[in-house]
Design a protein around this motif. Structure first.
Motif, PDB file in Angstrom:
ATOM      1  N   GLU A   1      46.418  -8.172  35.641  1.00  0.00           N
ATOM      2  CA  GLU A   1      45.862  -8.867  36.815  1.00  0.00           C
ATOM      3  C   GLU A   1      45.533 -10.317  36.473  1.00  0.00           C
ATOM      4  O   GLU A   1      45.914 -11.249  37.176  1.00  0.00           O
ATOM      5  CB  GLU A   1      44.600  -8.138  37.292  1.00  0.00           C
TER       6      GLU A   1
ATOM      7  N   ASN B   1      48.234  -1.772  49.383  1.00  0.00           N
ATOM      8  CA  ASN B   1      48.109  -2.988  48.575  1.00  0.00           C
ATOM      9  C   ASN B   1      48.470  -4.244  49.355  1.00  0.00           C
ATOM     10  O   ASN B   1      48.664  -5.309  48.773  1.00  0.00           O
ATOM     11  CB  ASN B   1      48.992  -2.886  47.331  1.00  0.00           C
TER      12      ASN B   1
ATOM     13  N   ASP C   1      46.694  -6.237  44.089  1.00  0.00           N
ATOM     14  CA  ASP C   1      46.745  -5.199  43.065  1.00  0.00           C
ATOM     15  C   ASP C   1      47.983  -5.331  42.178  1.00  0.00           C
ATOM     16  O   ASP C   1      49.002  -4.663  42.365  1.00  0.00           O
ATOM     17  CB  ASP C   1      46.708  -3.810  43.700  1.00  0.00           C
TER      18      ASP C   1
END
Length: 617
Positions: free
Chosen positions: A348, A435, A448
């Protein structure tokens, strides 16, 4: 200075209120909004400064937002006051719903100071019964037609229960008794009701042109005795003149205070305003910076107000709503330390920290404080696309086909940016409605990136040791290399399944042995298109049908089993933005033999050389 000014104005207005309010104990005549019937003893307006002795119990009126005078009778029957005749002691009322027989059904005046106003020839209260008749009859003496309750196929009549002759004239065989009411307004259809009162008795005062009030120093047991006193006709004018003088003095004082405050503001302007502007410019510069900020765990607790507002929970963590000191709302994802070895956190931060696109959620910051890890994203008020397309037959959750098309194009542009717009190609591996987040204007943003992988743009395939993604959206080559190498086309496949779910309103994730056939609902969509059948979703006109078909055709192109036959995201965007003459794709669900023999279906070739490359670290 502002506090001193406010305190000064408060004190001045308090003094004014004390000065002009010295006569508030006088029971003056009032009206709702300056219009409507005059309100004086025994009536009183609620929510005013008039004391309780200005009215008699049960005679309190109120004003509506539209300045209508309102009387509330027992059992919450609310009626508009049209006129008040103080000499005759009669109040004229109207029903806001224009159908008195409904209100009269539950009206009980036994605990009210008012009574029905009967004619002089009526020596006893008259009762009426309401009958629903399939046949009409003439309106005669003792029979009244109630138009507000009647319809094209039935008639409702009010029948005088004390008049036996009227009962004989009603076609009783075609009528059904509804209920009794104590009174019928004049002519049955009029929206006017007259009530009178006998206590307190102020008629002698009104006839003499004087005001009325409860008798002071009353030594008898009768608390309703009244006395008359002269009306002060010029009192209102005197008060108005006094108010104007005081308002002028206050206005002059207030202007003086404003002048002093303005001088003070000019004096302080350069220093204070320049400091504020410097802070704002610094914040905007930091906010535009693509690099996310690093927060401590105590910062995260402060931002989330000790994790007070929980937005949701998933396999990798819990999301809370937070607010930065600069009034910007954020979504804070607290990662589970028990999941993985920190790969999702590294993916991420490493991936989203370099992304800046209108259709990709922005990573505002992160926290890596010991074993505690958190991700701070921009907050999107409309949550995920999942809740708006999980059931396309629920109309109050359906966004409309134009908006769905805009959302599909926005998602496609976001994926295209991940594939072509960054220094390295980013493969998301988990494109699904959950998402895709929506902002206040329902603009989509991809979120995500916990399963994302990076690869060089000049090489388009990655090596994988385990499958990743969500069942129902995973491309077949992720499970078996017989379908080809793992390339950026895995995101194209997931996007195609998302498009078909937007069209069919069907979830792809609830797969069991009993309902495993549901995974192949795209085949049902393909058959509907090929046989020109309806999708059985919200399609209100030809334009909606055209958009639904376009989304379905593009989705079917994107889920071709072989990656070579799927379009790139750039081509998918072009198909969605144009797409007036889209060609039906080959049947992705047919066998190889069937596909070969089905020569009437034209083919679209999106082939390009795909080379297996190692995954970027």
């Amino acid at each position: 200075m502002a506090i001193s000014c406010s305190f000064f104005l408060f004190m001045v207005f308090t003094m004014m209120d004390h000065h002009v309010g010295g006569h508030e104990n006088v029971c003056e005549e009032l009206r709702c909004g300056g219009k409507g019937p005059a309100i004086r003893f025994p009536f009183r307006l609620s929510h005013t400064r008039q004391p309780d002795h200005c009215s008699f119990p049960g005679f309190t009126l109120s004003c509506t937002d539209s300045n209508q005078t309102l009387l509330e009778l027992p059992i919450s029957v609310k009626l508009f006051v049209e006129e008040i005749d103080y000499i005759s002691q009669v109040i004229q009322l109207s029903d806001p719903n224009h159908c008195f027989p409904i209100e009269l059904r539950r009206l009980n005046l036994s605990s009210s100071p008012f009574q029905f106003l009967f004619h002089e020839q009526d020596y006893y209260p008259r009762g009426y019964g309401l009958f629903n008749c399939s046949q009409s009859t003439d309106q005669r003496n003792g029979i009244f037609r109630i138009s507000c309750l009647s319809g094209p196929t039935h008639q409702v009549y009010a029948l005088d229960l004390n008049d036996g002759q009227s009962l004989m004239e009603l076609p009783i065989s075609s009528c059904t008794k509804m209920y009794n009411i104590p009174y019928v307004p004049e002519m049955g259809d009029a929206n006017i009701l007259h009530l009178n009162w006998s206590t307190p008795d102020c008629r002698h005062c009104e006839q003499r042109g004087e005001n009325c009030r409860i008798l002071k120093n009353n030594n008898s047991t009768d608390e309703s005795k009244t006395e008359c006193f002269p009306r002060q006709r010029n009192h209102a004018k005197g008060r108005t003149s006094t108010k104007l003088e005081i308002v002028g003095a206050i206005l002059g004082s207030f202007l003086l205070v404003l002048l002093v405050f303005a001088i003070y503001r000019v004096y302080r302007y350069d220093k204070v305003e320049k400091e504020n502007q410097a802070k704002i410019e610094m914040f905007l510069e930091d906010y535009r910076n693509l690099k996310p900020s690093r927060y401590t765990y105590s910062d995260i607790r402060r931002i989330t107000n000790e994790f007070a507002d929980k937005l949701g929970q998933g396999a990798y963590g819990t999301v809370f709503k937070g607010k930065l000191s600069n009034e910007i709302y954020v979504a804070v994802k607290i990662l589970n330390t028990s999941k993985g070895k920190g790969e999702e956190f590294l993916n991420e931060v490493g991936t989203m920290g370099t992304i800046h696109h209108v259709n990709v959620v922005r990573l505002v910051g992160f926290c890596a404080d010991g074993f505690r890890r958190a991700l701070v994203y921009e907050f999107l008020s409309n949550n995920s696309l999942d809740k708006f397309i999980s059931s396309a037959d629920v109309k109050n959750q359906f966004l409309g086909w134009d908006k769905l098309q805009d959302i599909a194009i926005g998602i496609a542009k976001g994926i295209e940016y991940l594939h072509q717009g960054c220094d390295q190609r980013i493969l998301h591996f988990d494109i699904k409605p959950h998402n895709i987040l929506l902002d206040q204007n329902f603009n989509p943003k991809i979120s995500d990136f916990g399963l994302a992988k990076l690869c060089s743009k000049d090489q388009s395939a990655v090596s994988m040791t385990t499958a990743r993604g969500t069942m129902g959206y995973i491309a077949p080559e992720v499970f078996s290399r017989n379908f080809g190498n793992v390339t950026y086309k895995v995101d194209v496949y997931s996007f195609g399944m998302l498009l078909l779910e937007m069209v069919g309103g069907r979830k792809n994730t609830e797969v069991t042995k009993e309902n495993i056939s549901q995974v192949y609902f795209p085949e049902w969509i393909y058959n509907c298109l090929e046989q020109k059948e309806d999708f059985r979703v919200f399609v209100e006109d030809d334009g909606d049908a055209h958009i639904a078909k376009k989304l379905a055709v593009v989705g079917l192109w994107c889920i071709q089993w072989h990656p070579l036959k799927r379009p790139s995201m750039k081509v998918a965007v072009q198909m969605l933005e144009g797409g007036d003459n889209l060609i039906m794709p080959p049947n992705p669900f047919a066998t190889t033999a069937t596909t070969r023999t089905n020569a009437r279906i034209p083919a679209m070739d999106f082939r390009q050389e795909l080379q297996v490359i190692p995954e970027s670290e």
